[in-house]
Scaffold this active site. Structure first.
Site, PDB file in Angstrom:
ATOM      1  N   ARG A  21       0.879  -1.174   0.000  1.00 52.79           N
ATOM      2  CA  ARG A  21       0.000   0.000   0.000  1.00 52.79           C
ATOM      3  C   ARG A  21       0.908   1.212   0.000  1.00 52.79           C
ATOM      4  NH1 ARG A  21      -2.784   4.060   0.648  1.00 52.79           N
ATOM      5  NH2 ARG A  21      -4.931   4.127   1.346  1.00 52.79           N
ATOM      6  N   GLU A  29     -11.405   4.907  -5.104  1.00 51.37           N
ATOM      7  CA  GLU A  29     -11.751   3.494  -5.243  1.00 51.37           C
ATOM      8  C   GLU A  29     -12.099   3.229  -6.713  1.00 51.37           C
ATOM      9  OE1 GLU A  29     -11.273   1.433  -2.762  1.00 51.37           O
ATOM     10  OE2 GLU A  29     -10.753   3.121  -1.477  1.00 51.37           O
ATOM     11  N   ARG A  63      -0.945  -5.341   4.711  1.00 54.55           N
ATOM     12  CA  ARG A  63      -0.143  -4.904   3.568  1.00 54.55           C
ATOM     13  C   ARG A  63       1.063  -4.105   4.072  1.00 54.55           C
ATOM     14  NH1 ARG A  63      -4.977  -1.920   0.410  1.00 54.55           N
ATOM     15  NH2 ARG A  63      -5.045  -1.019   2.486  1.00 54.55           N
TER      16      ARG A  63
END
Length: 123
Positions: A21, A29, A63
């Protein structure tokens, strides 16, 4: 290296796939305006290129959080510069250079800043 959206990709470290990330930014999104374009922009920057990670820990999904450089290009800053990502004010340090980069992208009406009222991904 698969690109999942405008701020998440998978890199190979040895033979291990690591989901990353991009730190301090938040891209739209995929279903939001500019979500697909943001993903395409990150793919243009990093797909099939050597990446260097400057790890900053892990997020709540496990992540790796990192500043990512793809063949020398700062992917985090470039996504903001292109108007494909917001500075994630909740996590970015107050003295981050990303704020000035975002302000310039807004003034120049790059990417999502050409829209009358872009909606942040966290809303």
């Amino acid at each position: 290296m698969p690109v999942h959206d405008g701020d998440t990709l998978t890199v190979l470290q040895g033979r291990t796939q690591v989901r990353v990330r991009l730190a301090d930014i938040d891209a739209p999104e995929l279903r939001q305006d500019f979500g697909t374009r943001s993903r395409q922009s990150l793919a243009e920057l990093c797909f099939r290129k050597e990446a260097t990670l400057h790890e900053r820990g892990r997020d709540r999904y496990g992540r790796v959080l990192a500043a990512v450089s793809c063949e020398g290009d700062d992917a985090n800053a470039e996504q903001v510069r292109r108007g494909m990502s917001w500075v994630y004010v909740r996590y970015a340090p107050k003295d981050s250079p990303l704020y000035a980069i975002e302000a310039d992208a807004r003034v120049q009406r790059r990417g999502m800043w050409a829209m009358p009222a872009p909606v942040p991904p966290w809303e």
